[in-house]
Motif scaffolding. Structure first.
Motif, PDB file in Angstrom:
ATOM      1  N   ILE A 194       0.911  -1.085  -0.127  1.00 56.13           N
ATOM      2  CA  ILE A 194       0.017  -0.101   0.090  1.00 56.13           C
ATOM      3  C   ILE A 194       0.892   1.238  -0.172  1.00 56.13           C
ATOM      4  O   ILE A 194       1.625   1.383   1.042  1.00 56.13           O
ATOM      5  CB  ILE A 194      -0.874   0.073   1.130  1.00 56.13           C
ATOM      6  N   ALA A 200      -2.332   1.004  -4.349  1.00 57.70           N
ATOM      7  CA  ALA A 200      -1.219   0.094  -3.830  1.00 57.70           C
ATOM      8  C   ALA A 200      -0.404  -0.217  -5.272  1.00 57.70           C
ATOM      9  O   ALA A 200      -0.989  -0.404  -6.272  1.00 57.70           O
ATOM     10  CB  ALA A 200      -1.842  -1.418  -3.502  1.00 57.70           C
ATOM     11  N   VAL A 212      -6.106  -7.277  -7.251  1.00 56.58           N
ATOM     12  CA  VAL A 212      -5.583  -6.631  -6.212  1.00 56.58           C
ATOM     13  C   VAL A 212      -7.291  -6.406  -5.598  1.00 56.58           C
ATOM     14  O   VAL A 212      -7.998  -5.814  -6.078  1.00 56.58           O
ATOM     15  CB  VAL A 212      -4.802  -5.411  -6.083  1.00 56.58           C
ATOM     16  N   PHE A 240      -9.097  -4.854  -2.009  1.00 58.23           N
ATOM     17  CA  PHE A 240      -9.096  -3.939  -0.880  1.00 58.23           C
ATOM     18  C   PHE A 240      -9.992  -4.166   0.236  1.00 58.23           C
ATOM     19  O   PHE A 240     -11.102  -4.614   0.009  1.00 58.23           O
ATOM     20  CB  PHE A 240      -9.191  -2.711  -1.469  1.00 58.23           C
ATOM     21  N   TYR A 275      -3.658   0.000  -9.336  1.00 62.68           N
ATOM     22  CA  TYR A 275      -4.824  -0.349  -8.267  1.00 62.68           C
ATOM     23  C   TYR A 275      -5.017   0.490  -7.256  1.00 62.68           C
ATOM     24  O   TYR A 275      -4.026   1.225  -6.440  1.00 62.68           O
ATOM     25  CB  TYR A 275      -4.255  -2.001  -7.549  1.00 62.68           C
ATOM     26  N   SER A 276      -6.443   0.785  -7.114  1.00 59.58           N
ATOM     27  CA  SER A 276      -6.697   1.890  -6.187  1.00 59.58           C
ATOM     28  C   SER A 276      -8.273   1.694  -5.788  1.00 59.58           C
ATOM     29  O   SER A 276      -9.006   0.934  -6.402  1.00 59.58           O
ATOM     30  CB  SER A 276      -6.671   3.329  -6.819  1.00 59.58           C
ATOM     31  N   TYR A 277      -8.419   2.462  -4.754  1.00 55.75           N
ATOM     32  CA  TYR A 277      -9.809   2.064  -4.219  1.00 55.75           C
ATOM     33  C   TYR A 277     -10.228   3.659  -3.617  1.00 55.75           C
ATOM     34  O   TYR A 277      -9.644   4.269  -2.692  1.00 55.75           O
ATOM     35  CB  TYR A 277     -10.199   1.243  -2.918  1.00 55.75           C
ATOM     36  N   ALA A 309      -4.467  -4.538   1.395  1.00 61.76           N
ATOM     37  CA  ALA A 309      -4.460  -4.981  -0.106  1.00 61.76           C
ATOM     38  C   ALA A 309      -3.955  -6.410  -0.182  1.00 61.76           C
ATOM     39  O   ALA A 309      -2.809  -6.682   0.282  1.00 61.76           O
ATOM     40  CB  ALA A 309      -3.457  -3.996  -1.031  1.00 61.76           C
ATOM     41  N   SER A 368      -0.385 -10.366   1.132  1.00 56.44           N
ATOM     42  CA  SER A 368      -1.280  -9.169   1.688  1.00 56.44           C
ATOM     43  C   SER A 368      -0.396  -8.142   2.217  1.00 56.44           C
ATOM     44  O   SER A 368       0.680  -8.603   2.604  1.00 56.44           O
ATOM     45  CB  SER A 368      -2.526  -9.467   2.475  1.00 56.44           C
TER      46      SER A 368
END
Length: 503
Positions: free
Chosen positions: A196, A213, A224, A226, A241-243, A259, A270
């Motif tokens: 992350i 991440a 990936v 979250f 990769y994001s949220y 993540a 992780s």
């Protein structure tokens, strides 16, 4: 450290108390006396807050508190949605039961396996966490508790799998088995790498936060995932990769962001970090051995269940306004505020009923509070009368920006607020010795009888007495002209877990 006693209250009565080593300024104050104000009548009126609302109130804690043995207690408490005024919720001391159903002890495993966990609790299991050889591997917060683990993340041979179950009160129990890992060479057993990159571990966040991440794999990252506190919130199949996380959906306090990267063969790894949401950590400071806030003359709530509006509007709001405007005295038309205005709009039933702390605080955030002169208090003929447009207009000038909560075990934070001229609202369960307090009384132990909830505002302390001082809404005939003292340690036992302060 003494653990806080917590409470579950429905519609109960309470007394208004303002805690302080407080000085009094009586200029321009002549509190109305009526025939109904019995000097020996100690009414109250505090009702449970909505636990969902309490959970989202921002937190104030001291750095000293997080640095000592209270830290785990704080993490346990803020991670749970605790019912009751200020986060009461009972006195759950029973740990969950937990065991690993599959694989069995001594089993041989390979590749990615599903670890099935049996967990139960007298209230509810909040999470189950897997440790492999003592290292955190993954967690689950929904039943049935099944955790995926890639055995290729460890060398072939014997390894210890331990699962720990935790309930909302922070009680935990663990169970372990041994498994023999035997992976065949030549197949894809290489775990992806994941990290992350934002936000940073230990940071404080608020509003909408972008969790990002970085992940890579020898054969390619498939997805990936979250998770927030063990709950899956998003899956992203393409880099970057994001949220986007809306922190208003969770309680204030510490939260775990995870993540997890997986490849096509099911190998996974992780990375977890902790962030603090809507929490102010007070910097270390040297506190005086005592501090006092100037307060209005202690009022008398009389026959109505209006302790909460007395503590918040008449007590805390008046004191805040006094200091923010550098006042030299209190007056009903400028800086003493009306418990009638707040009570009439927030009471949960008839005039004898009470209200809750966050209900009154939310009213003052949204509408403000009228001065006493604009809407005087009466315990016999006013509680059903709603404010006029003129009174609403007067109240709008006295809104507060927000409010926060403080753990009742954080003595440094409480004292820092007082020393910084901020009264602190709380709730206690008073026994008969407190109800019948006389001059010089310091409440240090339970008398053996009486159980009356009261809403409090701390506005002073004295280390020589090892106590906070209180200003009550039972008039100047109670205790020391309306004031009394509560021992620091005993206060923890007899108060709700969360205290409140106005910003």
């Amino acid at each position: 450290m003494k653990k806080p006693t917590t409470f579950k209250w429905t519609a109960v009565l309470c007394a208004v108390i303002v805690l302080s080593a407080c000085q009094k300024d009586f200029e321009n104050q002549e509190l109305p006396e009526t025939n109904t104000l019995n000097p020996n009548s100690f009414n109250s009126g505090v009702i449970d807050d909505d636990p969902e609302r309490v959970a989202k109130v921002p937190v104030i804690i001291s750095q000293d508190y997080l640095s000592n043995s209270n830290q785990q207690d704080f993490l346990n408490m803020v991670s749970a949605k605790r019912p009751g005024t200020g986060g009461g919720g009972g006195n759950d001391r029973k740990a969950p039961s937990v065991s690993i159903a599959s694989p069995t002890n001594g089993a041989t495993v390979a590749g990615t396996i599903s670890i099935q966990v049996n967990a139960s609790d007298n209230v509810a299991v909040s999470s189950v966490t897997l440790y492999v050889d003592g290292k955190l591997a993954s967690s689950s917060s929904s039943s049935p508790f099944t955790i995926s683990w890639n055995s290729a993340s460890v060398p072939n041979g014997s390894h210890t799998l331990m699962v720990t179950a935790k309930d909302a009160a922070g009680n935990t129990s663990s169970s372990s088995i041994q498994v023999n890992v035997s992976n065949v060479s030549g197949s894809d057993t290489t775990n992806p790498t994941v990290n992350i990159s934002s936000p940073s571990n230990g940071s404080t966040v608020s509003g909408t936060v972008s969790i990002t991440a970085n992940a890579s794999d020898n054969a390619g990252v498939n997805v990936v995932r979250f998770s927030i506190n063990g709950n899956l919130v998003n899956s992203d199949n393409a880099s970057p990769y994001s949220y986007s996380w809306n922190t208003s959906s969770v309680a204030a306090g510490v939260h775990v962001l995870t993540a997890t990267a997986l490849d096509a063969a099911g190998n996974s790894s992780s990375h977890s970090i902790e962030v603090t949401v809507n929490t102010t950590v007070l910097p270390p400071t040297t506190l005086p051995s005592n501090a006092s806030l100037v307060t209005p003359t202690p009022g008398h709530q009389g026959n109505e269940g209006s302790c909460v509006p007395f503590a918040i509007a008449y007590g805390a709001r008046s004191i805040e306004h006094y200091y923010k405007n550098n006042a030299s005295s209190y007056a009903f038309n400028t800086n003493i505020f009306s418990p009638e205005y707040a009570y009439n709009q927030t009471k949960f039933g008839e005039c004898g009923s009470g209200t809750s702390i966050t209900t009154v605080l939310d009213l003052i955030v949204n509408k403000g509070v009228a001065t006493w002169e604009s809407m005087p208090y009466s315990d016999v003929n006013g509680c059903s009368i709603q404010p006029t447009s003129t009174q609403h207009a007067n109240a709008a000038s006295y809104k507060i920006a927000s409010y926060s909560k403080i753990p009742n075990t954080d003595e440094v934070a409480i004292k820092t607020m007082i020393a910084s001229k901020h009264p602190v609202i709380a709730t206690i369960i008073a026994d008969n010795s407190f109800v019948n307090a006389k001059a010089g009384f310091i409440w240090r132990s339970y008398s053996g009888s009486g159980s009356l909830p009261h809403t409090l505002v701390i506005c002073g302390y004295d280390d020589a007495k090892h106590a906070y001082k209180v200003m009550n809404s039972w008039g100047t005939g109670w205790a020391d002209a309306g004031f009394s003292w509560i021992d620091y340690d005993f206060f923890i036992e007899k108060s709700s877990y969360y205290l409140y302060t106005i910003q």
